[in-house]
Design a protein around this motif. Sequence first.
Motif, PDB file in Angstrom:
ATOM      1  N   UNK A 242       7.813  -7.329  -3.244  1.00  0.00           N
ATOM      2  CA  UNK A 242       6.704  -8.150  -3.704  1.00  0.00           C
ATOM      3  C   UNK A 242       6.317  -9.164  -2.625  1.00  0.00           C
ATOM      4  N   UNK A 243       7.323  -9.805  -2.052  1.00  0.00           N
ATOM      5  CA  UNK A 243       7.070 -10.805  -1.022  1.00  0.00           C
ATOM      6  C   UNK A 243       6.371 -10.186   0.183  1.00  0.00           C
ATOM      7  N   UNK A 244       6.725  -8.938   0.509  1.00  0.00           N
ATOM      8  CA  UNK A 244       6.113  -8.268   1.657  1.00  0.00           C
ATOM      9  C   UNK A 244       4.645  -7.960   1.411  1.00  0.00           C
ATOM     10  N   UNK A 245       4.362  -7.297   0.297  1.00  0.00           N
ATOM     11  CA  UNK A 245       3.011  -6.808   0.071  1.00  0.00           C
ATOM     12  C   UNK A 245       2.073  -7.860  -0.514  1.00  0.00           C
ATOM     13  N   UNK A 246       2.612  -9.029  -0.913  1.00  0.00           N
ATOM     14  CA  UNK A 246       1.721 -10.125  -1.279  1.00  0.00           C
ATOM     15  C   UNK A 246       0.910 -10.553  -0.058  1.00  0.00           C
ATOM     16  N   UNK A 247       1.432 -10.264   1.129  1.00  0.00           N
ATOM     17  CA  UNK A 247       0.712 -10.550   2.369  1.00  0.00           C
ATOM     18  C   UNK A 247      -0.245  -9.390   2.661  1.00  0.00           C
ATOM     19  N   UNK A 248      -1.121  -9.117   1.696  1.00  0.00           N
ATOM     20  CA  UNK A 248      -2.007  -7.959   1.801  1.00  0.00           C
ATOM     21  C   UNK A 248      -3.025  -8.099   2.919  1.00  0.00           C
ATOM     22  N   UNK A 249      -3.306  -9.338   3.354  1.00  0.00           N
ATOM     23  CA  UNK A 249      -4.307  -9.546   4.396  1.00  0.00           C
ATOM     24  C   UNK A 249      -3.769  -9.229   5.788  1.00  0.00           C
ATOM     25  N   UNK A 250      -2.465  -9.036   5.911  1.00  0.00           N
ATOM     26  CA  UNK A 250      -1.909  -8.615   7.193  1.00  0.00           C
ATOM     27  C   UNK A 250      -2.497  -7.263   7.577  1.00  0.00           C
ATOM     28  N   UNK A 251      -2.789  -7.043   8.865  1.00  0.00           N
ATOM     29  CA  UNK A 251      -3.342  -5.745   9.264  1.00  0.00           C
ATOM     30  C   UNK A 251      -2.363  -4.589   9.105  1.00  0.00           C
ATOM     31  N   UNK A 252      -1.054  -4.868   9.066  1.00  0.00           N
ATOM     32  CA  UNK A 252      -0.043  -3.821   8.901  1.00  0.00           C
ATOM     33  C   UNK A 252      -0.299  -2.666   9.880  1.00  0.00           C
ATOM     34  N   UNK A 253      -0.616  -3.001  11.127  1.00  0.00           N
ATOM     35  CA  UNK A 253      -1.054  -2.001  12.094  1.00  0.00           C
ATOM     36  C   UNK A 253      -0.042  -0.910  12.379  1.00  0.00           C
ATOM     37  N   UNK A 254       1.218  -1.285  12.577  1.00  0.00           N
ATOM     38  CA  UNK A 254       2.253  -0.302  12.890  1.00  0.00           C
ATOM     39  C   UNK A 254       2.470   0.630  11.697  1.00  0.00           C
ATOM     40  N   UNK A 255       2.576   0.065  10.515  1.00  0.00           N
ATOM     41  CA  UNK A 255       2.795   0.875   9.315  1.00  0.00           C
ATOM     42  C   UNK A 255       1.634   1.837   9.082  1.00  0.00           C
ATOM     43  N   UNK A 256       0.423   1.359   9.256  1.00  0.00           N
ATOM     44  CA  UNK A 256      -0.758   2.212   9.062  1.00  0.00           C
ATOM     45  C   UNK A 256      -0.816   3.316  10.117  1.00  0.00           C
ATOM     46  N   UNK A 257      -0.496   2.980  11.356  1.00  0.00           N
ATOM     47  CA  UNK A 257      -0.469   3.995  12.409  1.00  0.00           C
ATOM     48  C   UNK A 257       0.581   5.052  12.103  1.00  0.00           C
ATOM     49  N   UNK A 258       1.722   4.619  11.576  1.00  0.00           N
ATOM     50  CA  UNK A 258       2.787   5.552  11.217  1.00  0.00           C
ATOM     51  C   UNK A 258       2.303   6.582  10.205  1.00  0.00           C
ATOM     52  N   UNK A 259       1.618   6.114   9.152  1.00  0.00           N
ATOM     53  CA  UNK A 259       1.141   7.029   8.114  1.00  0.00           C
ATOM     54  C   UNK A 259       0.015   7.915   8.633  1.00  0.00           C
ATOM     55  N   UNK A 260      -0.832   7.382   9.497  1.00  0.00           N
ATOM     56  CA  UNK A 260      -1.938   8.177  10.032  1.00  0.00           C
ATOM     57  C   UNK A 260      -1.423   9.269  10.967  1.00  0.00           C
ATOM     58  N   UNK A 261      -0.438   8.945  11.784  1.00  0.00           N
ATOM     59  CA  UNK A 261       0.157   9.944  12.672  1.00  0.00           C
ATOM     60  C   UNK A 261       0.851  11.052  11.875  1.00  0.00           C
ATOM     61  N   UNK A 262       1.476  10.693  10.768  1.00  0.00           N
ATOM     62  CA  UNK A 262       2.095  11.709   9.907  1.00  0.00           C
ATOM     63  C   UNK A 262       1.033  12.676   9.383  1.00  0.00           C
ATOM     64  N   UNK A 263      -0.125  12.145   9.019  1.00  0.00           N
ATOM     65  CA  UNK A 263      -1.215  12.984   8.501  1.00  0.00           C
ATOM     66  C   UNK A 263      -1.700  13.950   9.572  1.00  0.00           C
ATOM     67  N   UNK A 264      -1.817  13.456  10.801  1.00  0.00           N
ATOM     68  CA  UNK A 264      -2.238  14.311  11.913  1.00  0.00           C
ATOM     69  C   UNK A 264      -1.165  15.349  12.212  1.00  0.00           C
ATOM     70  N   UNK A 265       0.084  14.925  12.283  1.00  0.00           N
ATOM     71  CA  UNK A 265       1.186  15.830  12.603  1.00  0.00           C
ATOM     72  C   UNK A 265       1.371  16.917  11.543  1.00  0.00           C
ATOM     73  N   UNK A 266       1.007  16.611  10.297  1.00  0.00           N
ATOM     74  CA  UNK A 266       1.164  17.590   9.217  1.00  0.00           C
ATOM     75  C   UNK A 266       0.173  18.745   9.318  1.00  0.00           C
ATOM     76  N   UNK A 267      -0.881  18.559  10.113  1.00  0.00           N
ATOM     77  CA  UNK A 267      -1.916  19.578  10.235  1.00  0.00           C
ATOM     78  C   UNK A 267      -3.058  19.412   9.257  1.00  0.00           C
ATOM     79  N   UNK A 268      -2.941  18.479   8.324  1.00  0.00           N
ATOM     80  CA  UNK A 268      -4.000  18.287   7.321  1.00  0.00           C
ATOM     81  C   UNK A 268      -5.302  17.805   7.957  1.00  0.00           C
ATOM     82  N   UNK A 269      -5.186  16.891   8.916  1.00  0.00           N
ATOM     83  CA  UNK A 269      -6.392  16.401   9.591  1.00  0.00           C
ATOM     84  C   UNK A 269      -7.122  17.539  10.295  1.00  0.00           C
ATOM     85  N   UNK A 270      -6.398  18.385  10.977  1.00  0.00           N
ATOM     86  CA  UNK A 270      -7.003  19.517  11.689  1.00  0.00           C
ATOM     87  C   UNK A 270      -7.692  20.465  10.719  1.00  0.00           C
ATOM     88  N   UNK A 271      -7.138  20.640   9.530  1.00  0.00           N
ATOM     89  CA  UNK A 271      -7.787  21.480   8.517  1.00  0.00           C
ATOM     90  C   UNK A 271      -9.121  20.887   8.099  1.00  0.00           C
TER      91      UNK A 271
END
Length: 281
Positions: A242-271
């Motif tokens: 709760x304490x972490x995500x209450x800071x919703x205004x943080x850009x969370x850049x590393x975490x977001x990049x991690x999830x986006x790279x997973x999407x690309x690596x999975x092949x879904x983006x290419x589809x």
Amino acid sequence: MTRHIFKELRPDSYRHPLDRQALMNLEKMPGLSLVLKKLNEYSIDRLLRLQILGGDLRVNADNFPTLDRALNEAAEILDVAPVPELYLHRGTGYISTYAIGVDQPSIGVNLEAMEWLSHAELLFLFGHEIARIEGGYLAYQQLPIVMPLLKSVLSTTTFGLGGLAANGVEIALYNWIVMAKFTSDRVGLLACQSINSAITTLMKLSGLPNEYLNQDTIAAFETQARQFDLSSASNLDRVTKIASFMNYQSPWGVMRASELLKWVDSGDYEQWIRSAGHSDM
């Protein structure tokens, strides 16, 4: 550059599973309907629009053509019409954006977004904001702006019980807003169609100016993103999360990049790319 055009995109087809789960949890909250009722009762949507019209600069092809061109191209790629209104607000020292207006959607960016981002990076940024509008939950997205006021109103009008309900909604809301960023980033990538541009945009959103972007800093950021393990959050106790995500205004850049790279690596983006049409832009 040749970019692919997507027709009749359906939010459920690209929604991140963590976004979907967090949204389900939010909509189960018993206080949500009360909060939304007050949102309508006090005409918050119109109030937010009035603030924009009274303070921000309306963007068009004549005054800020770089921004106007990028938004219109992103809207064309994502098959969005009408194109949301676009406004420019003052600099803050970091990139700041918004998407508001249930009845008449508007997107806002600040001076840093215009000055720091390339055309492809602006496509990613606008794709992200368009996804927030097209996802159909913009009323939820703009709730945090007025949550302090609503909590006060609810507390005084429901003998204190409303405050407790609002706090429960607030926790679920902020968690969902962070998770929803993963979905919006997928759409941002569909708009710019360059994972490199998506990554550098996330780095700049995290506060890194252009002069510090080079092969070494980008490579280090990608390595950090690939090493980040969001699943480890499940081992944290509820209070810590709760304490972490209450800071919703943080850009969370590393975490977001991690999830986006997973999407690309999975092949879904290419589809998605293979299934789209083509257009020279």
